[in-house]
Design an enzyme around this catalytic site. Structure first.
Site, mmCIF file in Angstrom:
data_model
loop_
_atom_site.group_PDB
_atom_site.id
_atom_site.type_symbol
_atom_site.label_atom_id
_atom_site.label_comp_id
_atom_site.label_asym_id
_atom_site.label_seq_id
_atom_site.Cartn_x
_atom_site.Cartn_y
_atom_site.Cartn_z
ATOM 1 N N MET A 30 0.861 -1.142 -0.099
ATOM 2 C CA MET A 30 -0.073 -0.127 -0.072
ATOM 3 C C MET A 30 0.966 1.385 0.015
ATOM 4 O O MET A 30 0.405 2.303 0.264
ATOM 5 C CB MET A 30 -1.068 -0.132 1.295
ATOM 6 C CG MET A 30 -2.014 -1.133 1.363
ATOM 7 S SD MET A 30 -3.373 -0.976 2.071
ATOM 8 C CE MET A 30 -2.757 -0.649 3.803
ATOM 9 N N LEU A 33 6.657 3.592 1.221
ATOM 10 C CA LEU A 33 7.648 2.321 1.435
ATOM 11 C C LEU A 33 8.524 2.648 2.607
ATOM 12 O O LEU A 33 9.290 3.674 2.599
ATOM 13 C CB LEU A 33 8.249 1.978 0.106
ATOM 14 C CG LEU A 33 7.318 1.548 -1.007
ATOM 15 C CD1 LEU A 33 7.901 1.404 -2.224
ATOM 16 C CD2 LEU A 33 6.182 0.321 -0.463
ATOM 17 N N HIS A 37 9.526 -3.274 3.242
ATOM 18 C CA HIS A 37 8.883 -3.568 1.833
ATOM 19 C C HIS A 37 10.287 -3.738 0.797
ATOM 20 O O HIS A 37 9.847 -4.590 0.214
ATOM 21 C CB HIS A 37 8.272 -2.171 1.276
ATOM 22 C CG HIS A 37 6.977 -1.789 2.186
ATOM 23 N ND1 HIS A 37 6.821 -0.685 2.801
ATOM 24 C CD2 HIS A 37 5.629 -2.573 2.237
ATOM 25 C CE1 HIS A 37 5.556 -0.435 3.223
ATOM 26 N NE2 HIS A 37 4.771 -1.555 2.911
ATOM 27 N N GLN A 61 -10.399 -2.983 2.396
ATOM 28 C CA GLN A 61 -9.705 -3.594 3.506
ATOM 29 C C GLN A 61 -9.637 -2.498 4.818
ATOM 30 O O GLN A 61 -9.153 -3.178 5.930
ATOM 31 C CB GLN A 61 -8.285 -4.039 3.341
ATOM 32 C CG GLN A 61 -7.134 -3.291 3.141
ATOM 33 C CD GLN A 61 -6.136 -3.812 2.580
ATOM 34 O OE1 GLN A 61 -5.910 -4.280 1.424
ATOM 35 N NE2 GLN A 61 -5.053 -4.018 3.518
ATOM 36 N N GLY A 147 4.854 -10.312 3.838
ATOM 37 C CA GLY A 147 6.001 -10.247 5.265
ATOM 38 C C GLY A 147 5.380 -10.856 6.403
ATOM 39 O O GLY A 147 3.910 -10.953 6.529
ATOM 40 N N LYS A 149 5.422 -9.831 9.119
ATOM 41 C CA LYS A 149 4.843 -8.731 9.855
ATOM 42 C C LYS A 149 3.171 -8.799 10.227
ATOM 43 O O LYS A 149 2.724 -8.620 11.072
ATOM 44 C CB LYS A 149 5.234 -7.315 9.251
ATOM 45 C CG LYS A 149 4.373 -6.293 9.657
ATOM 46 C CD LYS A 149 4.870 -5.680 10.777
ATOM 47 C CE LYS A 149 4.263 -4.568 11.761
ATOM 48 N NZ LYS A 149 3.245 -3.951 11.218
ATOM 49 N N ASP A 150 2.557 -9.225 8.778
ATOM 50 C CA ASP A 150 1.074 -9.533 8.708
ATOM 51 C C ASP A 150 1.190 -11.023 8.706
ATOM 52 O O ASP A 150 0.526 -11.456 7.693
ATOM 53 C CB ASP A 150 0.631 -8.794 7.550
ATOM 54 C CG ASP A 150 0.770 -7.198 7.581
ATOM 55 O OD1 ASP A 150 -0.007 -6.594 8.282
ATOM 56 O OD2 ASP A 150 1.890 -6.851 6.971
ATOM 57 N N ARG A 187 2.799 2.770 9.284
ATOM 58 C CA ARG A 187 2.014 3.676 10.369
ATOM 59 C C ARG A 187 2.592 4.398 11.154
ATOM 60 O O ARG A 187 2.277 5.346 12.161
ATOM 61 C CB ARG A 187 0.802 2.741 10.789
ATOM 62 C CG ARG A 187 -0.156 2.537 10.051
ATOM 63 C CD ARG A 187 -1.188 1.979 10.692
ATOM 64 N NE ARG A 187 -2.625 1.652 10.122
ATOM 65 C CZ ARG A 187 -2.897 0.883 9.142
ATOM 66 N NH1 ARG A 187 -2.152 -0.112 9.008
ATOM 67 N NH2 ARG A 187 -4.272 0.782 8.464
HETATM 68 P P1 AMP Z 1 1.452 -2.974 3.528
HETATM 69 O O1 AMP Z 1 2.140 -1.771 2.574
HETATM 70 O O2 AMP Z 1 1.419 -2.527 4.810
HETATM 71 O O3 AMP Z 1 0.484 -3.344 2.827
HETATM 72 O O4 AMP Z 1 2.750 -4.239 3.396
HETATM 73 C C1 AMP Z 1 2.937 -4.462 2.063
HETATM 74 C C2 AMP Z 1 3.737 -5.875 2.541
HETATM 75 O O5 AMP Z 1 4.877 -5.603 3.247
HETATM 76 C C3 AMP Z 1 3.131 -6.953 3.453
HETATM 77 O O6 AMP Z 1 3.285 -8.317 2.903
HETATM 78 C C4 AMP Z 1 3.678 -6.764 4.906
HETATM 79 O O7 AMP Z 1 3.606 -7.745 5.353
HETATM 80 C C5 AMP Z 1 5.142 -6.231 4.251
HETATM 81 N N1 AMP Z 1 5.834 -5.788 5.571
HETATM 82 C C6 AMP Z 1 5.023 -4.625 6.161
HETATM 83 N N2 AMP Z 1 6.001 -4.117 7.173
HETATM 84 C C7 AMP Z 1 7.023 -5.266 7.320
HETATM 85 C C8 AMP Z 1 8.140 -5.147 7.985
HETATM 86 N N3 AMP Z 1 8.484 -4.524 8.824
HETATM 87 N N4 AMP Z 1 9.183 -6.093 7.387
HETATM 88 C C9 AMP Z 1 8.813 -7.020 6.615
HETATM 89 N N5 AMP Z 1 7.648 -7.003 5.735
HETATM 90 C C10 AMP Z 1 6.735 -6.049 6.185
#
Ligand code: AMP
Length: 281
Positions: A30, A33, A37, A61, A147, A149-150, A187
């Site tokens: 999203m 970055l 990411h 979402q 990640g 992370k999620d 965030r």
């Molecule tokens: P998002 O932009 O939050 O939807 O995250 C995009 C991707 O990056 C998802 O697969 C997340 O799990 C991954 N991600 C977010 N934060 C981290 C982090 N600190 N370390 C590794 N991957 C991450």
């Protein structure tokens, strides 16, 4: 880096590369970055020939309209970062390019729907599966990287892949952290300096459980971690749970893979984090 806003143009470009035998790797994001990411993009580079990253703040979402509105969108910075890590293709569509209108979507993801994040963010994983399904259809990746992370999201996407028999391999990548332990997140920029300090209690509690972990002490460790977090002012705990990493049920005597997961609101910002727990042998 090639930059596409239109799905037809992206599909046409990728189908040519696929016909030539390229392995397509895909990192959906999203935007806003950070190194987390970018570590996914770097891992994607290792696994295939063409790395595609999408940046799309997916409205379906978000269960809180304010959260959607204030979600950071620094697209020019993001493009620079992607170029620095040699991403090949960016897909950055508008909402109208991804959604024709009020579409109906429901995928039965079973218990994952109502556990942990699912319980606290009703409908969240329906929005996630809806957009990831669309993105997979457009990009048709061989490998998609998500990640840890999620963590629950990884289980949900794998469930979707299995249910719909999608021809894509999912790769889970480790959590990138700031030097002081805070898990990187788009965030985090909403945290004030004080909140930023308070937020450290989440990784502190996770590390405490990791360092002291034994399967016989799950309940006690969980209570201790909750106490550590509740002791920090300005941190409002949603859950701290030591769970079975395969299905996110509360850990029990048959559990083999343990994961500790936490969600809390720090100031006004909701954060999540988790850690895989190993049994000492
Ligand atoms: P998002 O932009 O939050 O939807 O995250 C995009 C991707 O990056 C998802 O697969 C997340 O799990 C991954 N991600 C977010 N934060 C981290 C982090 N600190 N370390 C590794 N991957 C991450």
């Amino acid at each position: 880096m090639k930059n596409f806003a239109k799905k037809d143009e992206l599909q046409q470009y990728l189908s040519g590369l696929k016909a030539d035998g390229a392995v397509i790797t895909f990192v959906p994001t999203m935007g806003a970055l950070h190194q987390g990411h970018l570590s996914l993009i770097q891992q994607a580079r290792q696994l295939g020939n063409i790395v595609v990253c999408s940046i799309f703040v997916n409205p379906t979402q978000f269960n809180d309209p304010k959260d959607l509105e204030k979600y950071p969108r620094p697209i020019q910075d993001d493009i620079k970062k992607l170029e620095q890590v040699n991403c090949d293709v960016l897909f950055n569509p508008d909402v109208t390019e991804m959604y024709a209108g009020n579409e109906k979507w429901h995928l039965d993801i079973g218990e994952l729907e109502g556990l942990l994040e699912g319980k606290f963010r009703p409908g969240h994983y329906q929005g996630v599966t809806q957009v990831v399904y669309k993105l997979f259809n457009i990009v048709k990746p061989d490998i998609a990287l998500f990640g840890q992370k999620d963590y629950q999201q990884v289980l949900v996407i794998q469930k979707m892949i299995d249910l719909l028999q999608l021809p894509v391999k999912l790769e889970m990548c480790p959590i990138m952290r700031e030097p002081d332990g805070l898990a990187m997140s788009s965030r985090n920029i909403h945290l004030t300096a004080d909140d930023r300090q308070r937020a450290l209690v989440l990784s502190k509690a996770l590390n405490y459980v990791k360092d002291h972990f034994s399967p016989e002490q799950v309940d006690q460790l969980q209570q201790e971690a909750i106490a550590i977090i509740n002791n920090e002012s300005g941190v409002n705990l949603a859950y701290f749970e030591i769970a079975d990493g395969n299905n996110l049920h509360p850990a029990n005597k048959n559990t083999k893979n343990f994961v500790a997961l936490v969600a809390a609101t720090v100031g006004k910002t909701r954060l999540i984090d988790n850690m895989l727990l190993k049994i000492d042998e």
